[in-house]
Design a protein around this motif. Structure first.
Motif, mmCIF file in Angstrom:
data_model
loop_
_atom_site.group_PDB
_atom_site.id
_atom_site.type_symbol
_atom_site.label_atom_id
_atom_site.label_comp_id
_atom_site.label_asym_id
_atom_site.label_seq_id
_atom_site.Cartn_x
_atom_site.Cartn_y
_atom_site.Cartn_z
ATOM 1 N N ASP A 87 35.376 39.455 46.137
ATOM 2 C CA ASP A 87 34.364 38.601 45.515
ATOM 3 C C ASP A 87 34.758 38.171 44.110
ATOM 4 O OD1 ASP A 87 32.627 38.675 47.698
ATOM 5 O OD2 ASP A 87 31.698 40.533 46.995
ATOM 6 N N ASN A 88 35.605 38.988 43.471
ATOM 7 C CA ASN A 88 35.887 38.758 42.066
ATOM 8 C C ASN A 88 37.311 39.218 41.758
ATOM 9 O OD1 ASN A 88 36.041 39.297 39.184
ATOM 10 N ND2 ASN A 88 33.833 39.064 39.134
ATOM 11 N N ILE A 89 38.113 38.318 41.237
ATOM 12 C CA ILE A 89 39.499 38.656 40.914
ATOM 13 C C ILE A 89 39.547 39.733 39.836
ATOM 14 C CG2 ILE A 89 41.673 37.780 39.946
ATOM 15 C CD1 ILE A 89 40.928 35.043 41.230
ATOM 16 N N LYS A 90 38.718 39.575 38.813
ATOM 17 C CA LYS A 90 38.740 40.504 37.678
ATOM 18 C C LYS A 90 38.491 41.939 38.122
ATOM 19 C CE LYS A 90 36.562 39.068 34.072
ATOM 20 N NZ LYS A 90 35.578 38.743 33.030
ATOM 21 N N SER A 91 37.496 42.144 38.979
ATOM 22 C CA SER A 91 37.166 43.514 39.396
ATOM 23 C C SER A 91 38.191 44.077 40.377
ATOM 24 C CB SER A 91 35.756 43.574 39.985
ATOM 25 O OG SER A 91 35.648 42.731 41.102
ATOM 26 N N ILE A 148 41.605 34.265 34.052
ATOM 27 C CA ILE A 148 40.978 34.945 35.200
ATOM 28 C C ILE A 148 39.593 34.347 35.462
ATOM 29 C CG2 ILE A 148 40.090 37.145 36.077
ATOM 30 C CD1 ILE A 148 43.193 36.898 36.087
ATOM 31 N N ASP A 149 38.840 34.054 34.409
ATOM 32 C CA ASP A 149 37.526 33.417 34.580
ATOM 33 C C ASP A 149 37.668 32.039 35.227
ATOM 34 O OD1 ASP A 149 36.061 35.554 33.620
ATOM 35 O OD2 ASP A 149 35.859 34.740 31.594
ATOM 36 N N ASN A 162 38.497 32.611 38.894
ATOM 37 C CA ASN A 162 37.327 33.121 39.618
ATOM 38 C C ASN A 162 36.303 32.031 39.884
ATOM 39 O OD1 ASN A 162 37.060 35.728 40.599
ATOM 40 N ND2 ASN A 162 36.738 36.587 38.580
ATOM 41 N N ASN A 163 36.161 31.121 38.937
ATOM 42 C CA ASN A 163 35.125 30.090 39.027
ATOM 43 C C ASN A 163 35.622 28.780 39.623
ATOM 44 O OD1 ASN A 163 33.094 31.745 37.875
ATOM 45 N ND2 ASN A 163 33.966 31.380 35.857
ATOM 46 N N ARG A 208 40.449 35.955 47.128
ATOM 47 C CA ARG A 208 39.166 35.536 46.537
ATOM 48 C C ARG A 208 38.564 34.364 47.308
ATOM 49 N NH1 ARG A 208 35.148 33.494 45.266
ATOM 50 N NH2 ARG A 208 34.305 32.958 43.222
#
Length: 79
Positions: free
Chosen positions: A5-9, A35-36, A39-40, A77
């Motif tokens: 769901d989230n690259i960062k996590s 990364i933001d 992700n977005n 992702r």
């Protein structure tokens, strides 16, 4: 590989340090912004376009293990 769901996590601390040091020339702010952005992204095509911009801008080698790992995370992702 399972979708995320989230690259960062999905990036553990050791990998984050490696990404920041090797790919972002020790600039944690640029890493976080990138990364933001990834992700977005609207979809996989948009995310891969951003990834390619980063590769060009930061002069990443295509055969770099971390560059390839980041691309795998992007694909997961948007799977």
């Amino acid at each position: 590989e399972a979708p995320i769901d989230n690259i960062k996590s999905a990036i553990n601390l050791n990998r984050k340090i490696a990404f920041v040091n090797e790919l972002f020339k020790e600039n944690v702010v640029e890493y976080a912004k990138a990364i933001d952005r990834l992700n977005n992204a609207q979809d996989l095509t948009d995310a891969l376009r951003i990834h390619n911009e980063l590769k060009h801008q930061l002069q990443w080698a295509n055969d770099n293990e971390l560059v390839q790992e980041l691309e795998r995370l992007i694909r997961r992702r948007f799977a």
